[in-house]
Each structure stands twice: as structure tokens, then as C-alpha cells.
Design a protein around this motif. Structure first.
Motif, PDB file in Angstrom:
ATOM      1  N   SER A 250       0.855  -1.173   0.000  1.00 13.37           N
ATOM      2  CA  SER A 250       0.000   0.000   0.000  1.00 13.37           C
ATOM      3  C   SER A 250       0.891   1.223   0.000  1.00 13.37           C
ATOM      4  O   SER A 250       2.071   1.157   0.303  1.00 13.37           O
ATOM      5  CB  SER A 250      -0.896  -0.011   1.221  1.00 13.37           C
ATOM      6  N   PHE A 251       0.311   2.341  -0.364  1.00 15.52           N
ATOM      7  CA  PHE A 251       1.096   3.553  -0.500  1.00 15.52           C
ATOM      8  C   PHE A 251       0.918   4.423   0.726  1.00 15.52           C
ATOM      9  O   PHE A 251      -0.183   4.630   1.189  1.00 15.52           O
ATOM     10  CB  PHE A 251       0.656   4.295  -1.765  1.00 15.52           C
ATOM     11  N   ARG A 252       1.997   4.919   1.255  1.00 15.66           N
ATOM     12  CA  ARG A 252       1.925   5.841   2.381  1.00 15.66           C
ATOM     13  C   ARG A 252       2.470   7.182   1.929  1.00 15.66           C
ATOM     14  O   ARG A 252       3.640   7.277   1.586  1.00 15.66           O
ATOM     15  CB  ARG A 252       2.802   5.346   3.537  1.00 15.66           C
ATOM     16  N   PRO A 253       1.671   8.208   1.889  1.00 17.34           N
ATOM     17  CA  PRO A 253       2.212   9.506   1.477  1.00 17.34           C
ATOM     18  C   PRO A 253       3.187  10.035   2.521  1.00 17.34           C
ATOM     19  O   PRO A 253       2.979   9.855   3.724  1.00 17.34           O
ATOM     20  CB  PRO A 253       0.974  10.393   1.357  1.00 17.34           C
ATOM     21  N   ARG A 254       4.224  10.647   2.035  1.00 19.68           N
ATOM     22  CA  ARG A 254       5.240  11.203   2.931  1.00 19.68           C
ATOM     23  C   ARG A 254       5.227  12.712   2.807  1.00 19.68           C
ATOM     24  O   ARG A 254       5.055  13.243   1.707  1.00 19.68           O
ATOM     25  CB  ARG A 254       6.624  10.690   2.530  1.00 19.68           C
ATOM     26  N   PRO A 255       5.461  13.411   3.887  1.00 13.17           N
ATOM     27  CA  PRO A 255       5.524  14.871   3.758  1.00 13.17           C
ATOM     28  C   PRO A 255       6.779  15.259   3.000  1.00 13.17           C
ATOM     29  O   PRO A 255       7.763  14.524   3.005  1.00 13.17           O
ATOM     30  CB  PRO A 255       5.585  15.339   5.222  1.00 13.17           C
ATOM     31  N   PRO A 256       6.753  16.420   2.318  1.00 10.21           N
ATOM     32  CA  PRO A 256       7.932  16.835   1.563  1.00 10.21           C
ATOM     33  C   PRO A 256       9.087  17.160   2.495  1.00 10.21           C
ATOM     34  O   PRO A 256       8.890  17.553   3.641  1.00 10.21           O
ATOM     35  CB  PRO A 256       7.459  18.066   0.797  1.00 10.21           C
ATOM     36  N   ASP A 257      10.298  17.017   1.973  1.00  4.93           N
ATOM     37  CA  ASP A 257      11.478  17.203   2.816  1.00  4.93           C
ATOM     38  C   ASP A 257      11.573  18.612   3.369  1.00  4.93           C
ATOM     39  O   ASP A 257      11.920  18.813   4.527  1.00  4.93           O
ATOM     40  CB  ASP A 257      12.742  16.905   2.007  1.00  4.93           C
ATOM     41  N   LYS A 258      11.296  19.593   2.521  1.00  2.33           N
ATOM     42  CA  LYS A 258      11.469  20.966   2.979  1.00  2.33           C
ATOM     43  C   LYS A 258      10.133  21.683   3.148  1.00  2.33           C
ATOM     44  O   LYS A 258      10.067  22.897   3.126  1.00  2.33           O
ATOM     45  CB  LYS A 258      12.347  21.735   1.976  1.00  2.33           C
ATOM     46  N   GLY A 259       9.077  20.948   3.265  1.00  2.00           N
ATOM     47  CA  GLY A 259       7.798  21.588   3.521  1.00  2.00           C
ATOM     48  C   GLY A 259       7.099  22.001   2.246  1.00  2.00           C
ATOM     49  O   GLY A 259       7.414  21.560   1.151  1.00  2.00           O
ATOM     50  N   ALA A 260       6.125  22.869   2.392  1.00  2.00           N
ATOM     51  CA  ALA A 260       5.300  23.254   1.253  1.00  2.00           C
ATOM     52  C   ALA A 260       5.746  24.602   0.710  1.00  2.00           C
ATOM     53  O   ALA A 260       6.192  25.479   1.450  1.00  2.00           O
ATOM     54  CB  ALA A 260       3.835  23.316   1.672  1.00  2.00           C
ATOM     55  N   PHE A 261       5.590  24.772  -0.598  1.00  2.00           N
ATOM     56  CA  PHE A 261       5.839  26.057  -1.251  1.00  2.00           C
ATOM     57  C   PHE A 261       4.725  27.018  -0.876  1.00  2.00           C
ATOM     58  O   PHE A 261       3.550  26.685  -1.037  1.00  2.00           O
ATOM     59  CB  PHE A 261       5.790  25.889  -2.778  1.00  2.00           C
TER      60      PHE A 261
END
Lengths: 248, 95
Positions: free
Chosen positions: B11-22
Motif C-alpha cells: 500500500s502507499f503511504r504519502p510522505r511529507p515533503p522534505d522541505k515543507g510546502a511552497f
């Protein structure tokens, strides 16, 4: 002892003799049977003890097995966790994902991968959300930039929040986003249109994974939902259940 | 979508982006750089390797306008662009 005395009248009465022999035979059988029974009873006594011991041993084994099962079910929890971490089964993050790898990685120029983009919105979401390029060709180890665009055609500001999905699932662990627009509330004013960039890279180890040998296309799919005012959504790392319930 | 109730299926687990959101570019300050980048992609049949300079310019624009945390370029994977920018610029400006 009485037999000889009894035998004499047999000369005279044959019927009596027959009855007599019958009686003697019965007596003999009876005495033999009694002896046998007594022997048998002696055996049964020890055999009973044997069975008794056997029963106790079996009972002890069964009890031990039962206790062993209960213990195993308690031990299974940490063991399963270790197993999942080691093999990456079940989608757990493979240990070793390092953010500092971006500086030192070198692009694997032989492996060209096509990334296709997909954009979705929730049914009640009124934004127009679409990717600005349908596909892009990247190599593992090289950072890439891609754009989505979102427009709010309504007359009131709408706050959206998005999540993403990567297909095939196994490739998802190699798909690393440096920066994007997901998991944070994004507010669009009425009739506003913005560009939303995604800055990502594919881990160079993608090329070395035998399971990824046939993977040439990766699809990145973003879905936008409307965020209600005052609703707090946590990052997937802390509470994955909220994100999962959102995407399902 | 991806339920995690199956043991063997991945199954797929979304990961947060490394440097956050633009942060969103509401004022369109870097729109011009984005257009240059998109044109480069369209001209090169969407090959990312050929448009690295334009993507670097876009990110630098973002950093200049406070739309992105300032980071050294090699942390963003633009190491090869930092080493020889003059020759790269020459190559780009030639055709």
C-alpha cells in the motif's frame, strides 16, 4: 477327593456320571477363569497407573503448548514490526531515507523514466485544478520541477488541501519530494489563478532495485479537497489515519 | 484508494515533503520564469535534463521573493550547474 467315591456309582447310573463330569468340567473352567481374572486384575492395576501417567504427560504437553501459543502471540507484535522494517512489506518507510542524499547523488543517465501527472479534485471542490505538463522525462538522481495550476472560478475564497499518490506503489518509496504544495492549506481568493510547483527527485537506488527493473512510467496524482475553517489536519507522519480516511 | 488492511499487497503511504510546502505565488512574481521553463520543456520534448538551468532560475526567483527558504544550490541538486555556470550559459546562449 470325593471323585473316586462319586465314580463308583457312575458304574451303575450313566446319567449321573454325565452330570458329574459336566459339573467337574464346569468347576475346572470356573477355577481356571478365576485364576485368569485375578492375573488380569493385577495387570489392570498397573496398566491403569500407566495410563494415568500417560494422561498426565499428555496433559502437561498440551498445557505447555497452550502457554507457548499465548506467549508467541505477545511476542509477535515487536517481531512483526522488525520484519516489516527489514523487508519494507506493508508500505512501511524503508529505513535509510536520508534528506542529505540530494547533495551527493549523481544522476543515473542510462535510466530514463517518464513521469506522468494527474490532477483530481473532490466532488464538492470548485477549483479548476490541472497539471501544466502531461509528462516529463527524468533520470534517477536528478532533481526535477513540475507545475500544476489551480483556479478559483467562484466569488468567494476557498481553502484547499491536497494529498498525493504515486503509482506503482513500490516506486513510491523512491519518489522523494523536496518541496511541493501538499498537506498544507492553500487559500485561493475569488477568480485567482496560481502556479503550484512540485520539486522532486527519484532516488538513485531506484536503478539498483530488481523489482523496479520493468518500471518505466511513474504516475504522480494530486487530489485537492476543500478544507473547512478551523479544521486541523496533521501531517501523515504523525497521524496517517486522517489522511487515509481522506483519500479513501 | 489504498487500504492498508491487506498483508501482502503493497500500500502507499504519502510522505511529507522534505522541505515543507511552497507558499503560493499569489502575485505571480515568478510567473515569467515559469513560462520560460515551460517553453524549454515543450521545445525539448519534456526532457528535464535539458531544462535544468531554467528550473534553477525559477527556484532562485522564488528565493529572491521570499517564496522559498534560501538554500545553497547544491542542496537542491544543482551541483553541476554551480561548478561551471559560465560554460553552461555559453552552451545555452549559443543556439
Amino acid at each position: 477327593m470325593l471323585l473316586p467315591l462319586l465314580m463308583r456309582p457312575s458304574l451303575g447310573c450313566p446319567q449321573a456320571s454325565v452330570v458329574l463330569t459336566c459339573c467337574v468340567r464346569t468347576l475346572r473352567h470356573y477355577s481356571q477363569a478365576k485364576c485368569f481374572l485375578r492375573r488380569r486384575q493385577r495387570n489392570t492395576g498397573s496398566q491403569e497407573e500407566e495410563w494415568h501417567t500417560k494422561n498426565r504427560t499428555v496433559l502437561a504437553y498440551i498445557a505447555a503448548a497452550g502457554v507457548g501459543m499465548i506467549g508467541l502471540s505477545y511476542a509477535a507484535v515487536p517481531l512483526y514490526r522488525l520484519y516489516c522494517q527489514a523487508t519494507g512489506l506493508g508500505g512501511t518507510a524503508v529505513a535509510g531515507h536520508d534528506a542529505g542524499v540530494v547533495e551527493t547523488m549523481t544522476p543515473v543517465k542510462e535510466r530514463l523514466i517518464k513521469i506522468t501527472f494527474n490532477a483530481d479534485i473532490h466532488a464538492s471542490m470548485q477549483w479548476n485544478f490541472r497539471p501544466q505538463q502531461t509528462e516529463i522525462f527524468v533520470v534517477p538522481g536528478e532533481t526535477a520541477l513540475a507545475f500544476y495550476t489551480a483556479k478559483n472560478p467562484t466569488d468567494k475564497p476557498i481553502i484547499g488541501i491536497s494529498t498525493y499518490n504515486v503509482v506503482p506503489f513500490e516506486a513510491g518509496q523512491y519518489f522523494n519530494k523536496i518541496q511541493c504544495f501538499c498537506f498544507e492549506e492553500q487559500r485561493l481568493n475569488p477568480h485567482e489563478e496560481v502556479d503550484m510547483p512540485v520539486f522532486f527527485y527519484i532516488d538513485p537506488e531506484f536503478d539498483e532495485d530488481p523489482r523496479m527493473a520493468r518500471v518505466d512510467t511513474i504516475t504522480l496524482s494530486y487530489t485537492f479537497f476543500e478544507a473547512k475553517e478551523g479544521q486541523k489536519l496533521s501531517l501523515p507522519g504523525y497521524n496517517p489515519i486522517s489522511i487515509r480516511s481522506m483519500t479513501v | 484508494m489504498s487500504t492498508s488492511m491487506n498483508f501482502s499487497t503493497k500500500s502507499f503511504r504519502p510522505r511529507p515533503p522534505d522541505k515543507g510546502a511552497f507558499p503560493l505565488d499569489h502575485l505571480g512574481e515568478c510567473k515569467a520564469f515559469k513560462e520560460v521553463f515551460m517553453k524549454c520543456l515543450r521545445d525539448n520534448s519534456f526532457d528535464n535534463s535539458k531544462c535544468r538551468l531554467q528550473s534553477k532560475d525559477y527556484l532562485e526567483c522564488r528565493m529572491d521573493h521570499q517564496l522559498m527558504a534560501r538554500e545553497p544550490l547544491d542542496k537542491l541538486g544543482f551541483k553541476e550547474l554551480m561548478d561551471r555556470p559560465p560554460s553552461q550559459a555559453e552552451k545555452e546562449s549559443k543556439p
